[in-house]
Design a protein around this motif. Structure first.
Motif: not given
Length: 105
Positions: A5-11, A15-27
């Protein structure tokens, strides 16, 4: 795991943009994501604990890895930057909480 996924934030108006990946998921108890940015990368691990009555305690542990000149800056001023990073994260988590708890009319 493996979802990207792609996400952005502002501080502080930046503005900062990030490329993301889920590396662990334990529902339904845990999730970890890696965010790759221009200036730094973040690994954020979340745990979720049911509190009853539709409430959930979310705990986040993050590791930030600076790149380039920011490595020196983090080394010298990292202790000073923690407060600003915590404030920005708190704002984002409060927004996430508001969105998750919103009910359709």
């Amino acid at each position: 795991v493996g979802t990207t996924f792609r996400t952005g934030t502002e501080e502080r108006g930046r503005r900062m943009e990030f490329a993301g990946e889920v590396t662990h998921y334990e529902q339904p108890t845990a999730s970890t994501v890696v965010l790759i940015g221009d200036a730094f990368d973040i690994e954020a691990a979340y745990t979720f604990e049911a509190l009853g009555e539709g409430r959930t305690l979310v705990t986040q542990n993050s590791d930030v890895t600076p790149k380039g000149f920011l490595k020196v800056f983090f080394f010298l001023f990292g202790w000073l930057m923690k407060k600003g990073g915590c404030d920005a994260q708190q704002k984002e988590l409060e927004n996430l909480k508001r969105l998750c708890e919103a009910r359709e009319a």
